[in-house]
Design a protein around this motif. Structure first.
Motif, PDB file in Angstrom:
ATOM      1  N   LEU A  49       0.857  -1.171   0.000  1.00 27.24           N
ATOM      2  CA  LEU A  49       0.000   0.000   0.000  1.00 27.24           C
ATOM      3  C   LEU A  49       0.898   1.227   0.000  1.00 27.24           C
ATOM      4  N   LYS A  50       0.894   1.957  -1.075  1.00 23.85           N
ATOM      5  CA  LYS A  50       1.798   3.093  -1.224  1.00 23.85           C
ATOM      6  C   LYS A  50       1.191   4.372  -0.684  1.00 23.85           C
ATOM      7  N   THR A 108       4.119  -2.926 -10.622  1.00 23.45           N
ATOM      8  CA  THR A 108       2.820  -2.785 -11.264  1.00 23.45           C
ATOM      9  C   THR A 108       1.899  -2.026 -10.318  1.00 23.45           C
ATOM     10  N   PHE A 109       1.366  -0.931 -10.807  1.00 20.36           N
ATOM     11  CA  PHE A 109       0.512  -0.109  -9.967  1.00 20.36           C
ATOM     12  C   PHE A 109      -0.943  -0.235 -10.390  1.00 20.36           C
ATOM     13  N   GLY A 167     -14.176   7.705  10.067  1.00 16.43           N
ATOM     14  CA  GLY A 167     -14.698   7.236  11.344  1.00 16.43           C
ATOM     15  C   GLY A 167     -14.304   5.808  11.672  1.00 16.43           C
ATOM     16  N   THR A 168     -13.121   5.391  11.223  1.00 12.24           N
ATOM     17  CA  THR A 168     -12.643   4.033  11.500  1.00 12.24           C
ATOM     18  C   THR A 168     -11.174   4.110  11.908  1.00 12.24           C
ATOM     19  N   THR A 169     -10.534   2.963  12.045  1.00 12.94           N
ATOM     20  CA  THR A 169      -9.115   2.931  12.415  1.00 12.94           C
ATOM     21  C   THR A 169      -8.277   2.580  11.187  1.00 12.94           C
ATOM     22  N   PRO A 170      -6.991   2.938  11.202  1.00 12.51           N
ATOM     23  CA  PRO A 170      -6.124   2.537  10.091  1.00 12.51           C
ATOM     24  C   PRO A 170      -6.103   1.022   9.903  1.00 12.51           C
ATOM     25  N   GLU A 171      -6.120   0.276  11.006  1.00  6.23           N
ATOM     26  CA  GLU A 171      -6.092  -1.184  10.921  1.00  6.23           C
ATOM     27  C   GLU A 171      -7.330  -1.730  10.209  1.00  6.23           C
ATOM     28  N   GLU A 172      -8.497  -1.180  10.545  1.00  9.29           N
ATOM     29  CA  GLU A 172      -9.742  -1.630   9.912  1.00  9.29           C
ATOM     30  C   GLU A 172      -9.773  -1.258   8.435  1.00  9.29           C
ATOM     31  N   LEU A 173      -9.277  -0.079   8.114  1.00  4.14           N
ATOM     32  CA  LEU A 173      -9.237   0.353   6.720  1.00  4.14           C
ATOM     33  C   LEU A 173      -8.294  -0.536   5.913  1.00  4.14           C
ATOM     34  N   PHE A 174      -7.129  -0.823   6.475  1.00  3.70           N
ATOM     35  CA  PHE A 174      -6.173  -1.706   5.803  1.00  3.70           C
ATOM     36  C   PHE A 174      -6.779  -3.095   5.597  1.00  3.70           C
ATOM     37  N   LYS A 175      -7.439  -3.588   6.620  1.00  2.00           N
ATOM     38  CA  LYS A 175      -8.085  -4.902   6.541  1.00  2.00           C
ATOM     39  C   LYS A 175      -9.134  -4.927   5.426  1.00  2.00           C
ATOM     40  N   LYS A 176      -9.895  -3.851   5.288  1.00  2.00           N
ATOM     41  CA  LYS A 176     -10.916  -3.752   4.245  1.00  2.00           C
ATOM     42  C   LYS A 176     -10.259  -3.774   2.862  1.00  2.00           C
TER      43      LYS A 176
END
Length: 194
Positions: A8-9, A79-80, A21-30
């Motif tokens: 994730l760049k 590759t992006f 309204g969420t956490t970085p961890e939850e966003l990354f998980k999504k």
């Protein structure tokens, strides 16, 4: 499946998570789950253009890589792809990392510019992923149409641009050839780059 390397760049997860309204961890998980779903659909042949990925961007991406003979897709560490938002499809681009392009790759310089874009010369992870995407009829039909449009409309302008740019960079090419001379069996140097 493909076991593709993913990094994730951008963007800053903290800022987006806070605004969402969420956490970085939850966003990354999504996002991780979203990409894994996309990868599974490609693997199973069920990826749907416009829902999972933007076919038009993939066709344009492939045309650029084919024109340049860039085999980086095989890796695919450079590759992006991007998603403007969670609810939008993946778009391919920007194109990046052309050190395996224009027939150059540690000894391949000067060889046929018609090497296949996806070539089984090494067990690289990008090949099966892009093969699955490229084998769909929708991709092949759109690629054929776009390629013909390119040949008819843009190719003459590209040749003109290349000639103008070659004249512009000639002094730099000579200096580059002085600084980094040809390496027999590996590079031809830059004195005669046309």
């Amino acid at each position: 499946m493909y076991n593709l390397p993913v990094m994730l760049k951008d963007p800053d997860l903290g800022e987006i998570a806070e605004a969402s309204g969420t956490t970085p961890e939850e966003l990354f998980k999504k996002w991780k789950s979203d990409f894994e779903d996309f990868e599974a659909k490609v693997y199973n042949g069920t990826a749907i253009d416009g829902v999972d990925f933007d076919l038009s961007s993939l066709v344009n991406y492939a045309i650029v890589y084919n024109l340049c003979g860039n085999r980086e897709l095989s890796w695919p560490k450079s590759t992006f792809i991007y998603k403007p938002s969670i609810d939008e499809p993946y778009y391919f681009g920007p194109v990046w990392d052309f050190d395996w392009a224009f027939t150059y790759n540690d000894g391949a310089e000067g060889k046929s510019p018609s090497l296949p874009l996806l070539q089984y010369w090494s067990p690289l992870k990008g090949l099966p992923f892009f093969e699955a995407l490229f084998q769909t009829m929708a991709f092949q039909d759109l690629y054929t149409q776009r390629w013909q449009e390119f040949v008819d409309q843009q190719l003459p302008m590209l040749w003109e641009f290349i000639e103008e740019y070659a004249n512009l960079i000639l002094p730099s090419a000579v200096e580059n050839g002085v600084r980094w001379p040809a390496e027999p069996g590996r590079t031809a140097g830059t004195f005669d780059f046309r």
